[in-house]
Motif scaffolding. Structure first.
Motif, PDB file in Angstrom:
ATOM      1  N   LEU A 179     -24.167  17.889   2.711  1.00 45.68           N
ATOM      2  CA  LEU A 179     -24.784  17.773   1.390  1.00 45.68           C
ATOM      3  C   LEU A 179     -26.296  17.898   1.527  1.00 45.68           C
ATOM      4  N   ARG A 180     -26.908  18.614   0.564  1.00 37.96           N
ATOM      5  CA  ARG A 180     -28.343  18.867   0.647  1.00 37.96           C
ATOM      6  C   ARG A 180     -29.000  18.804  -0.717  1.00 37.96           C
ATOM      7  N   VAL A 181     -30.173  18.237  -0.741  1.00 38.31           N
ATOM      8  CA  VAL A 181     -31.098  18.378  -1.861  1.00 38.31           C
ATOM      9  C   VAL A 181     -32.259  19.195  -1.317  1.00 38.31           C
ATOM     10  N   ASP A 182     -32.321  20.464  -1.678  1.00 36.16           N
ATOM     11  CA  ASP A 182     -33.307  21.351  -1.060  1.00 36.16           C
ATOM     12  C   ASP A 182     -34.710  21.167  -1.640  1.00 36.16           C
ATOM     13  N   TRP A 183     -34.823  20.716  -2.898  1.00 35.72           N
ATOM     14  CA  TRP A 183     -36.134  20.417  -3.467  1.00 35.72           C
ATOM     15  C   TRP A 183     -35.964  19.494  -4.666  1.00 35.72           C
ATOM     16  N   ALA A 184     -36.747  18.447  -4.680  1.00 37.03           N
ATOM     17  CA  ALA A 184     -36.823  17.561  -5.837  1.00 37.03           C
ATOM     18  C   ALA A 184     -38.250  17.072  -5.942  1.00 37.03           C
ATOM     19  N   ASP A 185     -38.767  17.043  -7.153  1.00 31.89           N
ATOM     20  CA  ASP A 185     -40.127  16.552  -7.338  1.00 31.89           C
ATOM     21  C   ASP A 185     -40.230  15.059  -7.060  1.00 31.89           C
ATOM     22  N   ASP A 186     -39.106  14.350  -7.233  1.00 32.50           N
ATOM     23  CA  ASP A 186     -39.111  12.930  -6.919  1.00 32.50           C
ATOM     24  C   ASP A 186     -37.716  12.479  -6.478  1.00 32.50           C
ATOM     25  N   ASP A 187     -37.672  11.515  -5.603  1.00 31.02           N
ATOM     26  CA  ASP A 187     -36.476  10.798  -5.159  1.00 31.02           C
ATOM     27  C   ASP A 187     -35.351  11.705  -4.650  1.00 31.02           C
ATOM     28  N   PRO A 188     -35.616  12.578  -3.681  1.00 34.25           N
ATOM     29  CA  PRO A 188     -34.522  13.383  -3.141  1.00 34.25           C
ATOM     30  C   PRO A 188     -33.456  12.546  -2.439  1.00 34.25           C
ATOM     31  N   ILE A 189     -33.844  11.404  -1.881  1.00 39.17           N
ATOM     32  CA  ILE A 189     -32.856  10.554  -1.217  1.00 39.17           C
ATOM     33  C   ILE A 189     -31.914   9.949  -2.242  1.00 39.17           C
ATOM     34  N   GLY A 190     -32.432   9.525  -3.387  1.00 42.65           N
ATOM     35  CA  GLY A 190     -31.574   9.036  -4.458  1.00 42.65           C
ATOM     36  C   GLY A 190     -30.640  10.115  -4.967  1.00 42.65           C
ATOM     37  N   LYS A 191     -31.137  11.319  -5.086  1.00 41.82           N
ATOM     38  CA  LYS A 191     -30.301  12.438  -5.536  1.00 41.82           C
ATOM     39  C   LYS A 191     -29.240  12.772  -4.480  1.00 41.82           C
ATOM     40  N   LEU A 192     -29.599  12.676  -3.211  1.00 40.69           N
ATOM     41  CA  LEU A 192     -28.624  12.896  -2.147  1.00 40.69           C
ATOM     42  C   LEU A 192     -27.523  11.841  -2.198  1.00 40.69           C
ATOM     43  N   GLU A 193     -27.903  10.602  -2.420  1.00 39.94           N
ATOM     44  CA  GLU A 193     -26.900   9.537  -2.520  1.00 39.94           C
ATOM     45  C   GLU A 193     -25.984   9.770  -3.719  1.00 39.94           C
ATOM     46  N   ALA A 194     -26.525  10.254  -4.831  1.00 40.93           N
ATOM     47  CA  ALA A 194     -25.690  10.563  -5.993  1.00 40.93           C
ATOM     48  C   ALA A 194     -24.696  11.682  -5.665  1.00 40.93           C
ATOM     49  N   LEU A 195     -25.134  12.679  -4.898  1.00 43.57           N
ATOM     50  CA  LEU A 195     -24.225  13.731  -4.458  1.00 43.57           C
ATOM     51  C   LEU A 195     -23.093  13.154  -3.609  1.00 43.57           C
ATOM     52  N   TRP A 196     -23.442  12.243  -2.718  1.00 46.83           N
ATOM     53  CA  TRP A 196     -22.432  11.624  -1.871  1.00 46.83           C
ATOM     54  C   TRP A 196     -21.427  10.841  -2.715  1.00 46.83           C
ATOM     55  N   ARG A 197     -21.885  10.111  -3.706  1.00 43.16           N
ATOM     56  CA  ARG A 197     -20.979   9.342  -4.568  1.00 43.16           C
ATOM     57  C   ARG A 197     -20.016  10.279  -5.305  1.00 43.16           C
ATOM     58  N   ALA A 198     -20.489  11.458  -5.697  1.00 40.53           N
ATOM     59  CA  ALA A 198     -19.628  12.418  -6.378  1.00 40.53           C
ATOM     60  C   ALA A 198     -18.650  13.086  -5.407  1.00 40.53           C
ATOM     61  N   TYR A 199     -19.102  13.309  -4.182  1.00 38.25           N
ATOM     62  CA  TYR A 199     -18.286  14.031  -3.209  1.00 38.25           C
ATOM     63  C   TYR A 199     -17.260  13.138  -2.518  1.00 38.25           C
ATOM     64  N   GLU A 200     -17.601  11.899  -2.292  1.00 35.32           N
ATOM     65  CA  GLU A 200     -16.748  11.009  -1.497  1.00 35.32           C
ATOM     66  C   GLU A 200     -15.301  10.968  -1.972  1.00 35.32           C
ATOM     67  N   PRO A 201     -15.009  10.832  -3.278  1.00 35.82           N
ATOM     68  CA  PRO A 201     -13.604  10.736  -3.687  1.00 35.82           C
ATOM     69  C   PRO A 201     -12.790  12.005  -3.410  1.00 35.82           C
ATOM     70  N   GLN A 202     -13.474  13.140  -3.254  1.00 35.03           N
ATOM     71  CA  GLN A 202     -12.786  14.413  -3.035  1.00 35.03           C
ATOM     72  C   GLN A 202     -12.807  14.869  -1.579  1.00 35.03           C
TER      73      GLN A 202
END
Length: 225
Positions: A179-202
């Protein structure tokens, strides 16, 4: 410009990396994992080739992490500009920070993990990452992300971070998580964690689909039956 942690799960044998940087698309250049072999983060002034080279030495030559890292660095120029961390399939670790690493830099090995960074707000950022990894229960992605949150709570980089990545190798030859957040103006780690929460069940369903396309559930994607 970068802070990261490589780690191994003692229960599952999974290997992984979480990483963040002020530069764009850190996940494209810096994290390398190979199932049953190891995990490598190559950063600072990054030479992506160091990742697969260290993994090849771990796998093919059966070298320990320190020797594998030394051999890879010795075969390439400009090693003093590199910062590299390694954990192998046995949980053994190694790290290197060249004298040309940027700003405040630090690397620390913990129990089956190594954290490292450069252009840090302080050396305590890396200490906090190790403590968080070692004292967080649960799956390897949770522990790696906890370390990243701890780094930010301690001040993170000297400047803003813009990209982040999470990469895990399980029992298959391909990454279990990438999983990657290639660019975010703010909080890429928070966005990465949100991706993980969405991906984990699948996550496991995609492994099942790869091994037996008739056995995994549909997600209602056009053409997905």
């Amino acid at each position: 410009m970068t802070f990261s942690i490589v780690g191994r799960c003692e229960e599952t044998g999974q290997l992984g990396i979480a990483i963040s940087s002020s530069s764009i698309a850190v996940g494209a250049r810096c994290p390398w994992v190979r199932a049953g072999v190891g995990a490598v983060a190559t950063q600072n002034v990054t030479l992506p080739a160091l990742g697969p080279q260290v993994l090849d030495h771990l796998q093919g030559a059966k070298l320990d992490p320190a020797t594998a890292l030394d051999r890879a660095l010795g075969a390439n120029e400009w090693s003093e500009y590199r910062q590299v961390t390694v954990v192998d399939a046995q949980g053994r670790t190694a790290f290197f920070s060249g004298k040309e690493a940027l700003g405040t830099y630090h690397a620390v090995a913990g129990n089956q993990c190594v954290a490292a960074g450069n252009m840090l707000a302080s050396r305590e950022v890396i200490e906090a990452m190790i403590s968080a990894f070692e004292n967080t229960s649960g799956a390897l992605p949770e522990r790696l992300l906890a370390a990243m949150r701890a780094a930010m709570a301690q001040g993170g980089e000297a400047g803003p971070v813009h990209s982040a990545a999470l990469k895990i190798a399980g029992e298959m030859s391909w990454p279990l998580v990438d999983l990657r957040v290639d660019w975010a103006d703010d909080d890429p780690i928070g966005k990465l964690e949100a991706l993980w929460r969405a991906y984990e069940p699948q996550m496991r369903d995609y492994v099942t689909r790869a091994l037996n396309p008739t056995a995994a559930p549909s997600y209602g994607v056009p053409g997905d039956e």
